[in-house]
Design an enzyme around this catalytic site. Structure first.
Site, PDB file in Angstrom:
ATOM      1  N   THR A  70      63.069  28.117  36.050  1.00 52.80           N
ATOM      2  CA  THR A  70      63.813  26.956  36.563  1.00 52.80           C
ATOM      3  C   THR A  70      64.638  26.351  35.433  1.00 52.80           C
ATOM      4  O   THR A  70      65.845  26.104  35.589  1.00 52.80           O
ATOM      5  CB  THR A  70      62.836  25.911  37.164  1.00 52.80           C
ATOM      6  OG1 THR A  70      62.170  26.525  38.270  1.00 52.80           O
ATOM      7  CG2 THR A  70      63.562  24.665  37.629  1.00 52.80           C
ATOM      8  N   ASN A 148      63.592  36.388  46.553  1.00 44.79           N
ATOM      9  CA  ASN A 148      62.147  36.135  46.521  1.00 44.79           C
ATOM     10  C   ASN A 148      61.516  36.055  47.909  1.00 44.79           C
ATOM     11  O   ASN A 148      60.301  36.137  48.030  1.00 44.79           O
ATOM     12  CB  ASN A 148      61.858  34.836  45.750  1.00 44.79           C
ATOM     13  CG  ASN A 148      62.724  33.687  46.187  1.00 44.79           C
ATOM     14  OD1 ASN A 148      63.947  33.768  46.162  1.00 44.79           O
ATOM     15  ND2 ASN A 148      62.115  32.604  46.595  1.00 44.79           N
ATOM     16  N   GLN A 178      62.485  37.900  40.089  1.00 49.07           N
ATOM     17  CA  GLN A 178      61.682  38.809  40.926  1.00 49.07           C
ATOM     18  C   GLN A 178      62.010  40.282  40.641  1.00 49.07           C
ATOM     19  O   GLN A 178      61.567  41.168  41.385  1.00 49.07           O
ATOM     20  CB  GLN A 178      61.906  38.497  42.415  1.00 49.07           C
ATOM     21  CG  GLN A 178      61.488  37.096  42.818  1.00 49.07           C
ATOM     22  CD  GLN A 178      59.977  36.884  42.853  1.00 49.07           C
ATOM     23  OE1 GLN A 178      59.201  37.816  42.681  1.00 49.07           O
ATOM     24  NE2 GLN A 178      59.561  35.646  43.060  1.00 49.07           N
ATOM     25  N   SER A 198      60.907  34.785  34.108  1.00 47.50           N
ATOM     26  CA  SER A 198      59.720  33.929  34.117  1.00 47.50           C
ATOM     27  C   SER A 198      58.489  34.773  33.843  1.00 47.50           C
ATOM     28  O   SER A 198      58.360  35.885  34.368  1.00 47.50           O
ATOM     29  CB  SER A 198      59.603  33.269  35.488  1.00 47.50           C
ATOM     30  OG  SER A 198      58.472  32.436  35.516  1.00 47.50           O
ATOM     31  N   HIS A 200      55.216  34.038  34.585  1.00 51.62           N
ATOM     32  CA  HIS A 200      54.082  34.031  35.525  1.00 51.62           C
ATOM     33  C   HIS A 200      54.278  34.955  36.725  1.00 51.62           C
ATOM     34  O   HIS A 200      53.364  35.130  37.525  1.00 51.62           O
ATOM     35  CB  HIS A 200      53.714  32.604  35.953  1.00 51.62           C
ATOM     36  CG  HIS A 200      54.646  31.940  36.917  1.00 51.62           C
ATOM     37  ND1 HIS A 200      54.384  31.890  38.264  1.00 51.62           N
ATOM     38  CD2 HIS A 200      55.807  31.280  36.731  1.00 51.62           C
ATOM     39  CE1 HIS A 200      55.348  31.210  38.867  1.00 51.62           C
ATOM     40  NE2 HIS A 200      56.224  30.838  37.960  1.00 51.62           N
ATOM     41  N   THR A 236      59.363  21.499  20.719  1.00 52.39           N
ATOM     42  CA  THR A 236      58.495  22.475  20.062  1.00 52.39           C
ATOM     43  C   THR A 236      58.148  23.592  21.045  1.00 52.39           C
ATOM     44  O   THR A 236      57.758  23.326  22.176  1.00 52.39           O
ATOM     45  CB  THR A 236      57.196  21.780  19.577  1.00 52.39           C
ATOM     46  OG1 THR A 236      57.586  20.715  18.710  1.00 52.39           O
ATOM     47  CG2 THR A 236      56.282  22.745  18.836  1.00 52.39           C
ATOM     48  N   CYS A 322      57.974  28.076  46.682  1.00 55.17           N
ATOM     49  CA  CYS A 322      58.476  26.841  46.068  1.00 55.17           C
ATOM     50  C   CYS A 322      58.855  25.799  47.104  1.00 55.17           C
ATOM     51  O   CYS A 322      58.933  24.629  46.797  1.00 55.17           O
ATOM     52  CB  CYS A 322      59.687  27.131  45.193  1.00 55.17           C
ATOM     53  SG  CYS A 322      59.251  28.056  43.741  1.00 55.17           S
TER      54      CYS A 322
HETATM   55  N1  PLP Z   1      63.872  32.208  40.702  1.00 52.14           N
HETATM   56  C1  PLP Z   1      63.186  32.920  41.605  1.00 52.14           C
HETATM   57  C2  PLP Z   1      63.876  34.015  42.348  1.00 52.14           C
HETATM   58  C3  PLP Z   1      61.841  32.646  41.862  1.00 52.14           C
HETATM   59  O1  PLP Z   1      61.169  33.352  42.779  1.00 52.14           O
HETATM   60  C4  PLP Z   1      61.213  31.594  41.131  1.00 52.14           C
HETATM   61  C5  PLP Z   1      59.803  31.218  41.393  1.00 52.14           C
HETATM   62  O2  PLP Z   1      59.365  31.165  42.530  1.00 52.14           O
HETATM   63  C6  PLP Z   1      61.963  30.887  40.179  1.00 52.14           C
HETATM   64  C7  PLP Z   1      63.285  31.225  40.004  1.00 52.14           C
HETATM   65  C8  PLP Z   1      61.364  29.766  39.385  1.00 52.14           C
HETATM   66  O3  PLP Z   1      60.598  30.249  38.339  1.00 52.14           O
HETATM   67  P1  PLP Z   1      59.637  29.298  37.480  1.00 52.14           P
HETATM   68  O4  PLP Z   1      58.427  29.054  38.319  1.00 52.14           O
HETATM   69  O5  PLP Z   1      59.338  30.048  36.230  1.00 52.14           O
HETATM   70  O6  PLP Z   1      60.391  28.039  37.197  1.00 52.14           O
END
Ligand code: PLP
Length: 374
Positions: A70, A148, A178, A198, A200, A236, A322
């Site tokens: 994000t 996603n 993704q 990302s 995670h 940091t 999300c």
């Molecule tokens: N972009 C896509 C396509 C995602 O699926 C996601 C998370 O669901 C994000 C961005 C956001 O990632 P983060 O959770 O690292 O902010």
């Protein structure tokens, strides 16, 4: 427990958790400190930066760590518009972006930019639509690589290559969250100036991500503060999370082909079972990535099935995680009818899932159809 929600987040690999913990315990220095502890922390970050950069096929100094995708996409979109949009006021994106990109463009619109949002037609994007939209007044184009919610692969390489050929000054940004470490993502191949990632989503820790910034591309800094990350982002750095991110990338890079094959097998097994069921529709295209499959169970709302599954300790998603259950409109953009959108479920696999788990899910789905149908 059956976890089929890997597009929302993944379970960190054991070695990732160990790396994070070890770093918290043994490597707590501030990477900006000039003494030995600072240097040790800086070295851990450098190793991770190199791992991410190698995966993208770019030099390490072009990778900047952030708090997640994000932030990466906010920095990319707002940072590029802040630098290159002083005179050129047109920006291009798609109607199926994740909210992190979508909201950044909405803000640019509020600030006076002309935002062109390209829609898919009959479930697919036509590169010609993007090319037609671009002109001398355009400063930025942003397009995700893998959606996603549906797993659709967008024609990023085709669009960016043609855009760069005609208008080399337009900055190209790709949300590859993704896709990274799941399908090949090489910066030069995609012709992307900026790429969001990302940790995670790839068995790494939450709260850490990265932005690739091609050499020479200047972004208006968004996180104001110290001169960390080569003055791209103040604050940091989260060294333990960054170390875990690097470990996640290293773990995944070696068995890429094997994992892909496993995921293809799971998808094939799953879609064959789904096709054999009455009242269940496959919303994802055949050429989508194998690890995200969107389906609709006619006549039963997504949340009802989601909670039914949850009681059996089977975890899936309705649409995009999300959006917390709120309809994002993305499925409609891909041509999925409103009544199917209300009952859409996202099943997202990890290479660790099994066909036995799929069998259990299908049994539960059949039971849900019998018990919950209106
Ligand atoms: N972009 C896509 C396509 C995602 O699926 C996601 C998370 O669901 C994000 C961005 C956001 O990632 P983060 O959770 O690292 O902010």
């Amino acid at each position: 427990m059956i976890y089929f929600d890997n597009a929302a987040t993944t379970k960190p690999a054991k070695s990732v958790a160990e790396t994070v913990y070890k770093c918290l315990e043994d490597n707590f220095g501030n990477p900006s400190s000039l003494h030995a502890l600072g240097l040790k922390a800086e070295q851990a970050m450098s190793a991770s930066r190199k791992a991410v950069a190698d995966a993208l096929g770019v030099p390490a100094e072009m990778v900047y760590f952030t708090s997640g995708a994000t932030e990466s996409s906010n920095l990319a979109v707002r940072g590029a518009a802040g630098t290159y949009g002083r005179r050129k006021k047109k920006v291009i994106t798609t109607t199926v972006e994740h909210s992190s990109v979508k909201e950044a463009f909405n803000r640019l619109e509020d600030e006076g930019f002309e935002v062109v949002r390209i829609s898919p037609r009959d479930g697919a994007f036509d590169p010609a639509d993007f090319i037609r939209a671009a002109d001398e007044n355009t400063c930025l184009i942003s397009m995700m690589l893998v959606n996603n919610e549906t797993g659709t692969i967008l024609p990023v390489k085709k669009v960016f290559t043609e855009i760069k050929r005609r208008f080399p000054d337009i900055i190209t940004h790709c949300d590859a969250v993704q896709a990274f470490m799941k399908i090949p993502v090489k910066a030069n191949d995609l012709k992307a100036d900026l790429i969001s990632m990302s940790a995670h989503k790839i068995y790494g820790p939450k709260g850490v991500g990265a932005l690739y910034v091609k050499k020479g591309v200047r972004l208006l800094k968004q996180n104001l503060g110290g001169k960390q990350e080569n003055n791209m982002r103040g604050g940091t750095e989260a060294v333990p999370l960054i170390a875990g991110f690097g470990e996640a990338v290293i773990q995944l890079k070696d068995n890429f082909a094997e994992r892909t094959e496993k995921l293809e097998t799971l998808r094939k097994y799953f879609t064959e079972k789904i096709r054999a069921m009455d009242g269940v529709v496959l919303n994802s295209r055949e050429d989508a990535v194998p690890y995200i499959v969107n389906i609709s169970v006619k006549g039963i709302r997504s949340e009802i099935i989601l909670h039914f599954m949850e009681e059996k300790e089977i975890y899936i998603s309705s649409g995009s995680a999300c959006s917390k259950g709120a309809k994002s409109g993305v499925l409609g953009e891909f041509g999925i009818r409103p009544e199917l959108e209300d009952s859409a479920l996202r099943i997202s696999f990890s290479h660790e899932n099994t066909t036995e788990e799929i069998d259990e899910f299908i049994n539960a789905l059949e039971e849900a159809q019998k018990r919950l149908k209106r």
